[in-house]
Design an enzyme around this catalytic site. Sequence first.
Site, PDB file in Angstrom:
ATOM      1  N   ASP A 271      -4.417  -9.744  -8.518  1.00  0.00           N
ATOM      2  CA  ASP A 271      -4.830  -8.817  -9.567  1.00  0.00           C
ATOM      3  C   ASP A 271      -3.710  -7.988 -10.194  1.00  0.00           C
ATOM      4  O   ASP A 271      -3.415  -8.092 -11.384  1.00  0.00           O
ATOM      5  CB  ASP A 271      -5.941  -7.902  -9.042  1.00  0.00           C
ATOM      6  CG  ASP A 271      -5.629  -7.285  -7.672  1.00  0.00           C
ATOM      7  OD1 ASP A 271      -4.536  -7.526  -7.136  1.00  0.00           O
ATOM      8  OD2 ASP A 271      -6.488  -6.544  -7.159  1.00  0.00           O
TER       9      ASP A 271
ATOM     10  N   GLU B 135     -18.466  -6.140  -2.239  1.00  0.00           N
ATOM     11  CA  GLU B 135     -17.072  -6.571  -2.132  1.00  0.00           C
ATOM     12  C   GLU B 135     -16.892  -7.978  -2.677  1.00  0.00           C
ATOM     13  O   GLU B 135     -15.839  -8.315  -3.209  1.00  0.00           O
ATOM     14  CB  GLU B 135     -16.616  -6.475  -0.669  1.00  0.00           C
ATOM     15  CG  GLU B 135     -15.113  -6.519  -0.482  1.00  0.00           C
ATOM     16  CD  GLU B 135     -14.412  -5.237  -0.909  1.00  0.00           C
ATOM     17  OE1 GLU B 135     -13.337  -4.950  -0.353  1.00  0.00           O
ATOM     18  OE2 GLU B 135     -14.904  -4.531  -1.813  1.00  0.00           O
TER      19      GLU B 135
ATOM     20  N   GLU C  26     -12.395   0.356  -9.459  1.00  0.00           N
ATOM     21  CA  GLU C  26     -12.003  -0.521 -10.565  1.00  0.00           C
ATOM     22  C   GLU C  26     -13.054  -0.596 -11.678  1.00  0.00           C
ATOM     23  O   GLU C  26     -12.702  -0.694 -12.861  1.00  0.00           O
ATOM     24  CB  GLU C  26     -11.701  -1.930 -10.030  1.00  0.00           C
ATOM     25  CG  GLU C  26     -10.380  -2.065  -9.298  1.00  0.00           C
ATOM     26  CD  GLU C  26     -10.436  -1.516  -7.885  1.00  0.00           C
ATOM     27  OE1 GLU C  26      -9.364  -1.331  -7.280  1.00  0.00           O
ATOM     28  OE2 GLU C  26     -11.560  -1.271  -7.373  1.00  0.00           O
TER      29      GLU C  26
ATOM     30  N   GLU D 101       0.824  -1.206   0.000  1.00  0.00           N
ATOM     31  CA  GLU D 101       0.000   0.000   0.000  1.00  0.00           C
ATOM     32  C   GLU D 101       0.861   1.261   0.000  1.00  0.00           C
ATOM     33  O   GLU D 101       0.539   2.246  -0.675  1.00  0.00           O
ATOM     34  CB  GLU D 101      -0.942  -0.001   1.209  1.00  0.00           C
ATOM     35  CG  GLU D 101      -1.954  -1.135   1.226  1.00  0.00           C
ATOM     36  CD  GLU D 101      -3.055  -0.968   0.192  1.00  0.00           C
ATOM     37  OE1 GLU D 101      -3.078   0.064  -0.509  1.00  0.00           O
ATOM     38  OE2 GLU D 101      -3.902  -1.880   0.082  1.00  0.00           O
TER      39      GLU D 101
END
Length: 865
Positions: free
Chosen positions: A288, A382, A400, A141
């Site tokens: 991802d 989610e 996204e 992150e």
Amino acid sequence: MRRVGHCLGWPLATGTMLLRALLLAFLLGWASGQESQHMTPEEKTVIRNQIVEMFDHAYGSYMKYAYPADELMPLSCRGRVRGLEPNRGDIDDSLGKFSLTLIDTLDTLVVLNKLDEFEEGVRKTLKDVRLDNDVVVSVFETNIRVLGGLLGAHVMADMLRQRGERMQWYENELLHMAKELGHRLLPAFNTTSGLPYPRVNLRYGVVNPLSRTGTESDTCTACAGTMILEFAALSRLSGEALFEEHARKALDVLWEKRQRGSDLVGTVINIHNGDWVRRDSGVGAGIDSYYEYLMKAYILLGDSVFLERFNIHYSAIMKYISQPPLLLNVHMHNPTVSVRTWMDSLLAFFPGLQVLRGDLKPAIETHEMLYQVTKQHKFLPEAFTTEFRVHWGQHPLRPEFAESTYYLYKATGDPYYLRVGQSIVEKLNAYARVPCGFAAVQDVRTGTHEDRMDSFFLAEMFKYLYLLFSEKSQLPFDIDDYIFTTEAHLLPVSLSTTQPPCQANATESVSVAHEEDLFTYSCPSAQTLFPNNPSFAKTIRDGYKYLTGVGRAFNSLPVREIELPLHDDGMEPVEFLKSMGISLTPLDQVALGETGEHKGVYRVKLVAEMSHAPEEEEVVPHIVQLISPPFLGRTVLTAGPAKFGMDLTKHEHGVKGSIMKASPYTACGPIENAEQLRGHIALALRGDCMFAGKARRLQEAGATGIIFIDHREGSNIEDSPLFQMVGDGEPTADVTLPLVFLFSREGALLTAALEEHHNVDVLLLPKERQLGHDKPEKPLGMNIKFRLAGEGGGAKGPTLEFVLEKGEMLLEEEEEEEEQDQELVGDATLQKNCEMASDDDETAVCDSSTPTPSPDSNGRANAHP
């Protein structure tokens, strides 16, 4: 919609063909209405200005109520400071006391042409932000949000400075900060494999006794494989090769550890020996951006080895994971078997990545599926099942889906995607906007809010939405000169030519047999693939418009079939047919002699196959009942069950025991109080690692049961629907303890009782047993499939006869005893109330006295439950 049928004088074959064509067109077009394919420049301007106003509201609220804190708490109208708010588990690893939201938003300010605010934001960053805080942060992150944010802001500041109009005072200070942060992240790479630790202390690194980290053994594939863009850009801009070397090494390890038979990778890997810890493979959470960065590393750095690896992985994804329009996780060693029946929302980025590769058809298919889910639930949950039901109800304002919408519009030019973007804007304003910003949705089913506004909302969502509704001439720079990182930060594609790779920073290409296709080494434009055919995207989308309409998994059906859910009360199909302008009336309530005797009536046979519908998975509520004095069973807390561990529904008297907190409370490391915990029911906090991992550690420590408590502050049984805890993708037969889950508020009652009375005994059992109620019978569900039958088609078994006449649908059921494989055969009489020409140009006048049925108010049949 007027009912049409065969009028007197029409040949039988002609009437049948026409009816079939009209019925097919009716079924395909009714539920969604007509797409509005055009958006005027004025409309786009209005929406773009609306997006700017929304951004001002969100960013202004952060600067007013939260800065210099990392994030805004939009419900509390204050900043979230690590250590001052209740711990939320691994979510808080993004917070490093470095004004996260400001740094993450800087280059968004430039995209939105807010250059004064950008310059002010850069000055605040240089003046107020420190990077040497004694805090443990996520390497992943911090890299994508803070390092990427600093690099993107530096690139924008340098671009503005070179123009000679702004930022003339700027002397690469943001780049110096980025280099400092890069050095503070480097200790995470001090492993035998080269894969980074998942966390690092910004001041003390990893191995320092004061670091409070370094005990982890695992990291996710995306965590290790999403470093190359930021670290390579930092190396190219600073001249220090070390950053790119470490990022390349991590990618090399992941590539070498792929499953050679399937060319897939797992989700979690051991950072010391490179063994896979979780072997489920997909394109969503945990993997991802690893795939994304292989493709984008080729675009940014020009190194074909990354494209070769991506293409090999992509072929495997399309072979095993892609089941259009679904993307389902499989086992990397046995990829023909799906390992779960739900998808997470992070996979919504994948259609955008497919656009970059030029593979538009599956991108359009998956994006349309996602859009249908958002239309059903307002936002992407989610996680959602293959039947498009909610699995996890949270929606933290993830970008996204907007990202893929932007890519598809740029690739196709189809204004349909502008309408999709418009719907995103409208739903954010309607369901997420609050007085102090925008709040995450705690559960899409209830619409309740959560007190969080993550920095990626400003970094990504507004960037993609603004760009979607902007022409290139309306932007302050040429967007095509840049590539987006996974956090939508902007890096110049010129890096591969203006900043050559540092010495020894080259990854060797390994020859692997791979079938190449049209998209292997190029990204053809939509005009190249589909010249002069602007409607090609619509023809692909049309097959997926009704995925969520009946709440069932998508199956490729013959075009002449309709699927209707039929429950014991019969109301759902009745309402569905009524919305199509067809009324259903019991046969004994009408005069039987009136059916089928009117002029202009043509009798058409419909065949329907009847089968039992699959039962929905039921979440059985459990309880935690406090039975020791002074509670004596009067305090009962509702709990959620687990899909693994002891099945309490099979234990008549439940499980009793004294409770004790685990240490560490998250149970994500070695259990420190194992001796005291033995023989007790353990309390453990949700977060930081998987439920199954916690359960195994506590079971090994001797616990007799586990009560997991939610780490999300304020969550409670009134506002949050129960869910079943799931395993970690591996076999969980070794876990034999009873496991239940309490939301935060109920868990607080339990821990408060423990703190006050020290010795608290509880009983774990299904709620229905405590209440003394028998398990209620579930209503029988069945599905009916209607199709047009050929001449002479008949069936045995129960039959339904439908007669459409004068606005009424008649139903008759006849019982026949043979054939267990049941079919329903009915005669439908459709009557025309208009004039229509036959094939031989003779005009046949139909009965005009029949009233025309009225569809619902928007002219569509509503197939949503």
